[in-house]
Design an enzyme around this catalytic site. Structure first.
Site, PDB file in Angstrom:
ATOM      1  N   ARG A  24      28.169  22.539  -0.375  1.00  0.00           N
ATOM      2  CA  ARG A  24      28.913  21.306  -0.005  1.00  0.00           C
ATOM      3  C   ARG A  24      29.902  20.908  -1.180  1.00  0.00           C
ATOM      4  O   ARG A  24      29.966  19.777  -1.544  1.00  0.00           O
ATOM      5  CB  ARG A  24      27.657  20.282  -0.101  1.00  0.00           C
ATOM      6  N   ARG A  28      31.605  14.303  -0.920  1.00  0.00           N
ATOM      7  CA  ARG A  28      31.555  13.047  -1.442  1.00  0.00           C
ATOM      8  C   ARG A  28      31.489  12.958  -2.817  1.00  0.00           C
ATOM      9  O   ARG A  28      31.974  11.645  -3.385  1.00  0.00           O
ATOM     10  CB  ARG A  28      30.555  12.237  -0.688  1.00  0.00           C
ATOM     11  N   ARG A  37      38.365  10.486   3.463  1.00  0.00           N
ATOM     12  CA  ARG A  37      37.184   9.825   4.524  1.00  0.00           C
ATOM     13  C   ARG A  37      37.486   8.405   4.675  1.00  0.00           C
ATOM     14  O   ARG A  37      36.959   7.904   5.772  1.00  0.00           O
ATOM     15  CB  ARG A  37      35.870  10.186   4.020  1.00  0.00           C
ATOM     16  N   ASP A  73      30.943  21.842  10.071  1.00  0.00           N
ATOM     17  CA  ASP A  73      29.460  21.416   9.939  1.00  0.00           C
ATOM     18  C   ASP A  73      28.827  22.199  10.997  1.00  0.00           C
ATOM     19  O   ASP A  73      29.392  22.585  11.840  1.00  0.00           O
ATOM     20  CB  ASP A  73      29.202  19.914  10.470  1.00  0.00           C
ATOM     21  N   TYR A 150      17.712  20.414  15.466  1.00  0.00           N
ATOM     22  CA  TYR A 150      18.420  19.141  15.900  1.00  0.00           C
ATOM     23  C   TYR A 150      18.615  19.059  17.181  1.00  0.00           C
ATOM     24  O   TYR A 150      18.387  18.023  17.777  1.00  0.00           O
ATOM     25  CB  TYR A 150      19.783  19.416  15.107  1.00  0.00           C
TER      26      TYR A 150
HETATM   27  O1  CP3 Z   1      29.659  23.247   1.839  1.00  0.00           O
HETATM   28  C1  CP3 Z   1      30.780  22.689   2.127  1.00  0.00           C
HETATM   29  O2  CP3 Z   1      31.521  22.413   1.293  1.00  0.00           O
HETATM   30  C2  CP3 Z   1      31.323  23.046   3.683  1.00  0.00           C
HETATM   31  C3  CP3 Z   1      30.837  22.033   4.363  1.00  0.00           C
HETATM   32  C4  CP3 Z   1      29.434  21.838   4.800  1.00  0.00           C
HETATM   33  C5  CP3 Z   1      29.243  20.506   5.637  1.00  0.00           C
HETATM   34  N1  CP3 Z   1      28.027  20.718   6.370  1.00  0.00           N
HETATM   35  C6  CP3 Z   1      29.849  19.385   5.616  1.00  0.00           C
HETATM   36  C7  CP3 Z   1      29.312  18.106   5.497  1.00  0.00           C
HETATM   37  C8  CP3 Z   1      28.604  22.767   5.302  1.00  0.00           C
HETATM   38  C9  CP3 Z   1      28.340  24.248   4.945  1.00  0.00           C
HETATM   39  C10 CP3 Z   1      27.748  22.005   6.100  1.00  0.00           C
HETATM   40  C11 CP3 Z   1      26.387  22.826   6.722  1.00  0.00           C
HETATM   41  C12 CP3 Z   1      25.332  21.868   7.167  1.00  0.00           C
HETATM   42  N2  CP3 Z   1      25.393  20.603   7.979  1.00  0.00           N
HETATM   43  C13 CP3 Z   1      23.827  22.107   7.081  1.00  0.00           C
HETATM   44  C14 CP3 Z   1      23.060  23.172   6.268  1.00  0.00           C
HETATM   45  C15 CP3 Z   1      23.374  23.119   5.018  1.00  0.00           C
HETATM   46  C16 CP3 Z   1      22.551  22.168   4.357  1.00  0.00           C
HETATM   47  O3  CP3 Z   1      23.056  21.109   3.570  1.00  0.00           O
HETATM   48  O4  CP3 Z   1      21.228  22.569   4.219  1.00  0.00           O
HETATM   49  C17 CP3 Z   1      23.202  20.904   7.788  1.00  0.00           C
HETATM   50  C18 CP3 Z   1      21.625  20.832   7.927  1.00  0.00           C
HETATM   51  C19 CP3 Z   1      24.254  19.952   8.229  1.00  0.00           C
HETATM   52  C20 CP3 Z   1      23.797  18.911   9.114  1.00  0.00           C
HETATM   53  C21 CP3 Z   1      24.269  17.690   8.405  1.00  0.00           C
HETATM   54  N3  CP3 Z   1      25.828  17.389   8.314  1.00  0.00           N
HETATM   55  C22 CP3 Z   1      23.606  16.640   7.637  1.00  0.00           C
HETATM   56  C23 CP3 Z   1      22.145  16.518   7.815  1.00  0.00           C
HETATM   57  C24 CP3 Z   1      24.680  15.731   7.137  1.00  0.00           C
HETATM   58  C25 CP3 Z   1      24.202  14.390   6.692  1.00  0.00           C
HETATM   59  C26 CP3 Z   1      23.649  14.342   5.237  1.00  0.00           C
HETATM   60  C27 CP3 Z   1      24.889  14.175   4.438  1.00  0.00           C
HETATM   61  O5  CP3 Z   1      24.896  14.475   3.387  1.00  0.00           O
HETATM   62  O6  CP3 Z   1      25.584  13.172   4.699  1.00  0.00           O
HETATM   63  C28 CP3 Z   1      25.946  16.383   7.524  1.00  0.00           C
HETATM   64  C29 CP3 Z   1      27.050  15.595   7.017  1.00  0.00           C
HETATM   65  C30 CP3 Z   1      28.085  16.346   6.099  1.00  0.00           C
HETATM   66  N4  CP3 Z   1      28.383  17.767   6.544  1.00  0.00           N
HETATM   67  C31 CP3 Z   1      29.031  15.894   5.267  1.00  0.00           C
HETATM   68  C32 CP3 Z   1      29.736  17.048   4.829  1.00  0.00           C
HETATM   69  C33 CP3 Z   1      30.804  16.835   3.777  1.00  0.00           C
HETATM   70  C34 CP3 Z   1      28.796  14.390   4.861  1.00  0.00           C
HETATM   71  C35 CP3 Z   1      29.669  13.576   5.747  1.00  0.00           C
HETATM   72  C36 CP3 Z   1      30.460  12.596   5.251  1.00  0.00           C
HETATM   73  O7  CP3 Z   1      31.568  12.823   4.786  1.00  0.00           O
HETATM   74  O8  CP3 Z   1      29.958  11.263   5.184  1.00  0.00           O
END
Ligand code: CP3
Length: 344
Positions: A24, A28, A37, A73, A150
């Site tokens: 990640r 943020r 964003r 994502d 999911y």
């Molecule tokens: O790693 C990176 O920088 C690449 C981008 C990336 C995102 N999601 C961007 C993201 C990757 C590799 C993911 C994978 C992902 N997404 C997983 C598996 C990895 C892990 O963290 O376990 C899962 C379970 C998801 C599903 C998901 N996406 C959730 C549960 C959430 C909400 C939680 C949160 O942190 O807000 C997201 C949103 C998400 N995916 C964000 C980002 C940058 C935040 C969104 C925002 O900008 O508000």
């Protein structure tokens, strides 16, 4: 000079120092991401190649990490299969549907990566040009089990009760869903490699909620299918699951190059459980990055000490970086890992 120490470490080749990237890392905690964003929705950034490229490059420019990970994502694929997807502030993903029977499974589309997720493939092509070898680009996918979590629960869940009930009480529905997801994940990850991704990380974030025997019977065969198809393509394959300790005796059987380890188990213990050959990735507790730089450096040194027990080590966090992290602390971690890894 191109920086290929991440790919070299994946392949167990000699490296000048320990490679590091952060799960990640595009997100943020970076003010420049928050600025992006403020003007664009999360899914809009994922689906607009120029914006996804910008978000991918932000941490590479600021932190000096050894790999870029595509900004996207894991749920983009599920949406392409026809499941309505929304990201709500403070709630995370919300998915429509809630797959429960064979009719629901049959209604899921088999996506065509080029037609349905061409924006991601285009972002990969632009990124390879813009990165021009500076650092390699990692593509990624969710694995079938975590995607099924999911699709069945309709959003986040603590214990995945509905999915586990499906596994036990309607095994033919579970198998049909997993088969369909397995094919879709394989096609999508393969298309990312075709577009230029140089390694693939497979996220099975929630597999750690399962008992090892359940994992072996109901998840491992699907992951094996995805991983062996990708590995046949020659690109390094990385596997991540949270809470992996109890699953390690099974994870060692996966045809992958790197196991990404969460922070709840020491890398030395993990190395012992999977055998000496494996390259391990991880596993600093993301909370540590909220502490002072000297504390972060000491914790990083300890992770690296334990990592020497593995067949190779790629430094990372044990899960995603927390939004409250100070970017300067993250940059200090990268610098410290590179310094400590030289000559070790
Ligand atoms: O790693 C990176 O920088 C690449 C981008 C990336 C995102 N999601 C961007 C993201 C990757 C590799 C993911 C994978 C992902 N997404 C997983 C598996 C990895 C892990 O963290 O376990 C899962 C379970 C998801 C599903 C998901 N996406 C959730 C549960 C959430 C909400 C939680 C949160 O942190 O807000 C997201 C949103 C998400 N995916 C964000 C980002 C940058 C935040 C969104 C925002 O900008 O508000």
């Amino acid at each position: 000079m191109p920086n290929d120490r991440f790919l070299k470490a994946c392949r167990k080749e000699a490296v000048d120092t320990t490679p590091i990237w952060l799960m990640r890392q595009a997100g943020r905690f970076l003010p420049e991401y928050r600025a992006l964003r403020a003007r664009h929705g999360f899914l809009e950034v994922c689906k607009t190649p120029e914006l996804a490229v910008r978000a991918t490059l932000q941490p590479v420019l600021r932190l000096g990490v050894d790999a870029a990970i595509l900004f996207s994502d894991i749920l983009i694929l599920v949406e392409a299969m026809g499941v309505p997807l929304e990201f709500r502030e403070h709630q995370g993903p919300v998915l429509g549907g809630g797959v429960k029977d064979l009719r629901d499974v049959a209604a899921l589309r088999a996506p065509d990566p080029t037609a349905d997720m061409g924006f991601t493939l285009e972002a990969i092509r632009i990124l390879r040009r813009e990165l021009s070898g500076q650092v390699p680009l990692i593509g990624f996918c969710g694995l079938p089990f975590t995607l099924a979590c999911y699709v069945v629960e309709g959003g986040k869940s603590k214990d995945f009760k509905k999915l586990r009930a499906l596994m036990r009480e309607a095994p033919q529905v579970y198998a049909a869903l997993m088969d369909k997801l397995t094919a879709a994940v394989g096609d999508y990850a393969g298309a990312q490699l075709d577009a230029g991704a140089q390694a693939i990380q497979l996220f099975d974030t929630w597999a750690g909620v399962l008992e090892p025997a359940e994992y072996e019977a109901s998840v491992l065969p699907y992951t094996e299918r995805v991983a062996s198809a990708l590995r046949g393509r020659g690109a390094p394959v990385i596997h991540f699951t949270q809470d992996c300790r109890r699953l390690l005796p099974h994870l060692r059987r996966l045809p992958v190059d790197v196991l990404s380890i969460d922070w709840r188990v020491g890398l030395d213990e993990a190395a012992q459980a999977v055998g000496p050959g494996f390259v391990l990735q991880g596993n600093l507790d993301p909370e540590t990055l909220l502490k002072s730089v000297p504390e972060v450096e000491a914790a990083a040194a300890e992770v690296m000490r334990r990592g020497r027990a593995a067949g190779g080590h790629i430094f990372n966090l044990g899960h995603g970086i927390l939004p409250a992290t100070d970017p300067q602390t993250a940059a200090a971690l990268v610098e410290a890992v590179h310094r400590l890894g030289r000559g070790s």
